[in-house]
Design an enzyme around this catalytic site. Structure first.
Site, PDB file in Angstrom:
ATOM      1  N   ARG A 165     -10.432   0.546  -1.091  1.00  0.00           N
ATOM      2  CA  ARG A 165     -11.386  -0.096  -0.198  1.00  0.00           C
ATOM      3  C   ARG A 165     -12.165   1.133   0.354  1.00  0.00           C
ATOM      4  O   ARG A 165     -13.466   0.466   1.052  1.00  0.00           O
ATOM      5  CB  ARG A 165     -10.637  -0.904   0.735  1.00  0.00           C
ATOM      6  CG  ARG A 165     -10.272  -2.336   0.074  1.00  0.00           C
ATOM      7  CD  ARG A 165      -9.401  -3.005   1.312  1.00  0.00           C
ATOM      8  NE  ARG A 165      -8.140  -2.563   1.235  1.00  0.00           N
ATOM      9  CZ  ARG A 165      -7.266  -2.769   2.281  1.00  0.00           C
ATOM     10  NH1 ARG A 165      -7.506  -3.805   2.936  1.00  0.00           N
ATOM     11  NH2 ARG A 165      -5.784  -2.231   1.954  1.00  0.00           N
ATOM     12  N   GLU A 210       7.194  -8.639   2.697  1.00  0.00           N
ATOM     13  CA  GLU A 210       5.597  -8.505   2.506  1.00  0.00           C
ATOM     14  C   GLU A 210       4.616  -9.508   2.584  1.00  0.00           C
ATOM     15  O   GLU A 210       5.310 -10.707   2.070  1.00  0.00           O
ATOM     16  CB  GLU A 210       5.184  -7.834   1.040  1.00  0.00           C
ATOM     17  CG  GLU A 210       6.057  -6.102   1.019  1.00  0.00           C
ATOM     18  CD  GLU A 210       5.252  -5.529   1.953  1.00  0.00           C
ATOM     19  OE1 GLU A 210       4.057  -5.191   2.177  1.00  0.00           O
ATOM     20  OE2 GLU A 210       6.064  -4.815   2.896  1.00  0.00           O
ATOM     21  N   ALA A 261     -45.977  47.334  18.407  1.00  0.00           N
ATOM     22  CA  ALA A 261     -46.277  45.732  18.058  1.00  0.00           C
ATOM     23  C   ALA A 261     -47.003  45.800  16.699  1.00  0.00           C
ATOM     24  O   ALA A 261     -47.627  46.541  16.157  1.00  0.00           O
ATOM     25  CB  ALA A 261     -47.088  44.986  19.003  1.00  0.00           C
TER      26      ALA A 261
HETATM   27  C1  UD1 Z   1       2.779  -1.025   3.198  1.00  0.00           C
HETATM   28  C2  UD1 Z   1       4.121  -1.807   3.322  1.00  0.00           C
HETATM   29  C3  UD1 Z   1       3.652  -2.849   4.605  1.00  0.00           C
HETATM   30  C4  UD1 Z   1       3.029  -2.344   5.664  1.00  0.00           C
HETATM   31  C5  UD1 Z   1       1.777  -1.619   5.330  1.00  0.00           C
HETATM   32  C6  UD1 Z   1       1.398  -0.777   6.405  1.00  0.00           C
HETATM   33  C7  UD1 Z   1       5.543  -1.596   1.519  1.00  0.00           C
HETATM   34  C8  UD1 Z   1       5.851  -2.112   0.269  1.00  0.00           C
HETATM   35  N1  UD1 Z   1       4.451  -2.178   2.138  1.00  0.00           N
HETATM   36  O1  UD1 Z   1       1.883  -1.928   2.684  1.00  0.00           O
HETATM   37  O2  UD1 Z   1       5.165  -3.645   4.747  1.00  0.00           O
HETATM   38  O3  UD1 Z   1       2.868  -3.324   6.848  1.00  0.00           O
HETATM   39  O4  UD1 Z   1       2.051  -0.531   4.277  1.00  0.00           O
HETATM   40  O5  UD1 Z   1       0.048  -0.416   6.291  1.00  0.00           O
HETATM   41  O6  UD1 Z   1       5.732  -0.595   1.734  1.00  0.00           O
HETATM   42  N2  UD1 Z   1       1.895   5.035  -1.429  1.00  0.00           N
HETATM   43  C9  UD1 Z   1       2.352   5.774  -2.450  1.00  0.00           C
HETATM   44  N3  UD1 Z   1       2.700   5.399  -3.684  1.00  0.00           N
HETATM   45  C10 UD1 Z   1       2.436   4.096  -3.917  1.00  0.00           C
HETATM   46  C11 UD1 Z   1       1.778   3.134  -3.076  1.00  0.00           C
HETATM   47  C12 UD1 Z   1       1.616   3.538  -1.805  1.00  0.00           C
HETATM   48  O7  UD1 Z   1       2.325   7.148  -2.068  1.00  0.00           O
HETATM   49  O8  UD1 Z   1       2.398   3.771  -5.136  1.00  0.00           O
HETATM   50  C13 UD1 Z   1       1.288   5.280   0.039  1.00  0.00           C
HETATM   51  C14 UD1 Z   1       0.030   5.258   0.237  1.00  0.00           C
HETATM   52  O9  UD1 Z   1      -0.880   6.436   0.062  1.00  0.00           O
HETATM   53  C15 UD1 Z   1      -0.107   4.957   1.953  1.00  0.00           C
HETATM   54  C16 UD1 Z   1       1.409   4.170   2.094  1.00  0.00           C
HETATM   55  O10 UD1 Z   1       2.339   4.732   0.772  1.00  0.00           O
HETATM   56  O11 UD1 Z   1      -0.123   5.966   2.508  1.00  0.00           O
HETATM   57  C17 UD1 Z   1       1.496   2.701   2.258  1.00  0.00           C
HETATM   58  O12 UD1 Z   1       0.628   2.213   0.788  1.00  0.00           O
HETATM   59  P1  UD1 Z   1      -0.403   1.089   1.277  1.00  0.00           P
HETATM   60  O13 UD1 Z   1      -0.760   0.750  -0.058  1.00  0.00           O
HETATM   61  O14 UD1 Z   1      -1.241   1.248   2.312  1.00  0.00           O
HETATM   62  O15 UD1 Z   1       0.642  -0.076   1.746  1.00  0.00           O
HETATM   63  P2  UD1 Z   1       0.726  -1.619   1.361  1.00  0.00           P
HETATM   64  O16 UD1 Z   1       1.553  -1.654   0.153  1.00  0.00           O
HETATM   65  O17 UD1 Z   1      -0.535  -2.222   1.302  1.00  0.00           O
END
Ligand code: UD1
Ligand code: CA
Length: 508
Positions: free
Chosen positions: A25, A173, A441
């Protein structure tokens, strides 16, 4: 920052920063975690908050934009462990590879508390993490999750609490939640403390059998509960401090809030900020009491300002040291040092390597680069001073330029102490003007001027009498000349100026 010094609690065994996510995003060629607010990348903020706990190990899990993100990890903290996530998606997988790498790193199974945090939460500070770790130990939890209550919880993991105890039963989730669960406004911030053993065994049991086909870190909560282990939540009443940066809108809103908090902190430390709305100060900037920041001031990087100095209006300084009592007006500067009591601007451009001595002056429409300008020396107007050394108490006349570049190489100009360089001089480097020397100058100085000498290099002036009346008859100039001649009752002086007015430069 006070929150980034000594930990308030038992240091955890490790902090694992999850930074492998894509961040689509942001709509950016740059990985999300490398976008910056307050002069630090999102990743830099996460690592600083983690480091503030003084963990034995700090690991960062990377995948999207892998090389760029890994380079930033290394730049921020060479001690940190970079761990690659494979193509199994989800926060659970990220935590799992992070923990496995830590196990390999310690040559066994890591034990103790493991903090797991998201990498896109720039307002999270070490103090908040410290409170979470303290609660984890005090309550004897297997898992402690940081939560917050928001108006619109759409998209977030919901906290499902046990009736009576209020302990956490599960995190569900959004996409997997029932309508009833979606009514819950308490959400998972993706900031946790786990017992290492529970985390390891919990992740081993986590599957991708859910609405998103990902390994959910959040499923470790239900695992711990199934083992009869306590899982509790710490609710922060400051949702902004745990808010993720999903798009550029959030980046700007959180950046502004971080700045507001930074300015508030400095104001309470004795800094006057006339207009917080137009003043931006990076988190690593240091300000002394009685600094005044005028509207439109931006202080970046490792900028440091001593007491009594006034910066602005409309000034941007990056990695600049400003001495006590100095004034810096409408100036753009980087990697420079401004001495105590010195005066800079308005409209000055200080490029890297500028060092202005105490009570020195870099004035209006002056550009400097790689230039040492000694104590009390002045470059007041319309000059370029590059690759130059100027001693103490010297004055550089208006519109003087150091010509440092011969088209191939850069050369240095050296000017001694108490020298007076005339107005509109061209100093063709390499060249030296000695202590106490003057230059006339309009001179083009190509040879060294010895100490105490007057360097002169310009054609003598010649006046052609009556030229205007003869060659431009009927013009206003000719009429004015004729009137002046009549009023004086004589022709203009016939002498030519062969005197050399020494400097003709301004001294203020
Ligand atoms: C996650 C949480 C959700 C929480 C939300 C808060 C899970 C399944 N869900 O959602 O409960 O409310 O964060 O923002 O954990 N990341 C990795 N590897 C991956 C996926 C993500 O390192 O494969 C890292 C991202 O870089 C980020 C963090 O994990 O720093 C959260 O990832 P994001 O995709 O924002 O979270 P959601 O899955 O939407
Ligand atoms: Ca998120």
């Amino acid at each position: 920052m006070s929150t980034e010094t000594s930990p308030a609690t038992t240091p955890p065994a490790a902090v694992v920063v999850l930074a492998a996510g894509q961040g689509t995003r942001m709509k950016s060629a740059r990985p999300k975690v490398l976008h910056a607010v307050g002069g630090r990348t999102l990743l830099g903020h996460a690592m600083a908050a983690g480091r503030a706990l003084a963990p034995q190990h700090l690991a960062v899990v990377v995948r999207h934009g892998r090389d760029l993100v890994a380079a930033e990890v290394e730049r921020v903290d060479p001690q940190a462990l970079v761990v690659d996530q494979d193509d199994v998606p989800g926060t659970g997988r990220a935590a799992q590879v992070g923990l496995a790498a830590l196990d390999a790193h310690v040559g066994g199974e890591l034990t103790g508390a493991v903090v797991v945090t998201a990498s896109d939460v720039p307002l999270l500070d070490g103090a908040t993490l410290g409170q979470l770790v303290a609660a984890h130990h005090a309550d004897g939890n297997a898992v402690t999750v940081l939560t917050t209550v928001v108006e619109d919880a759409t998209g977030y993991g919901r906290i499902v609490r046990e009736d009576g105890t209020g302990d956490v039963l599960a995190i569900v989730e959004h996409k997997d939640a029932t309508d009833e669960q979606r009514q819950v406004r308490e959400i998972n911030t993706s900031i946790f403390v786990f017992d290492a053993d529970v985390l390891r065994r919990g992740l081993a049991s986590v599957t991708q059998d859910n609405a998103q086909g990902e390994m959910y870190l959040t499923d470790v909560v239900a695992f711990a509960r199934a083992e009869g282990r306590p899982v509790r939540a710490v609710i922060t009443d400051d949702p902004t401090s745990v808010e993720g940066t999903n798009d550029r809108l959030a980046l700007s809103v959180l950046g502004a809030e971080l700045n507001r908090r930074t300015l508030e902190r400095w104001m309470l430390e004795g800094v006057t900020v006339v207009d917080p709305g137009s003043t931006w100060v990076d988190v690593d900037v240091e300000l002394a009491p009685d600094v005044t920041l005028l509207p439109g001031t931006q202080l970046h990087g490792a900028t440091k300002v001593e007491g009594g100095a006034t910066i602005g209006p409309d000034t941007t300084l990056t990695d600049v040291e400003v001495g006590a009592g100095a004034t810096v007006v409408r100036t753009h500067g980087s990697l420079s040092v401004i001495g105590a009591g010195a005066s800079v601007g308005p409209f000055a451009y200080l490029r890297p390597g500028t060092v202005l001595g105490d009570k020195g002056k870099i004035g209006t429409f002056v550009e400097t680069k790689n230039a040492e300008i000694g104590a009390g020396s002045k470059v007041p107007h319309l000059s370029y001073i590059g690759d130059a050394t100027i001693g103490e108490g010297s004055n550089i006349g208006a519109a003087t330029v150091t010509l440092n570049y011969d088209g191939v190489n850069k050369h240095r100009t050296t000017i001694g102490s108490h020298a007076k360089v005339g107005g509109d001089n061209m100093l063709v480097a390499p060249v030296t003007v000695g202590d106490g020397a003057y230059t006339a100058a309009g001179s083009v100085i190509t040879r060294d001027v010895p100490a105490g000498a007057l360097g002169v290099s310009r054609a003598q002036q010649r006046n052609v009498e009556g030229w205007v009346e003869r060659k431009r008859p009927g013009t206003a100039a000719a009429d004015a000349a004729a009137a002046a001649r009549r009023a004086e009752g004589q022709h203009n002086s016939t002498t030519t100026d062969d005197g050399v007015a020494p400097t003709e430069g301004s001294s203020n």
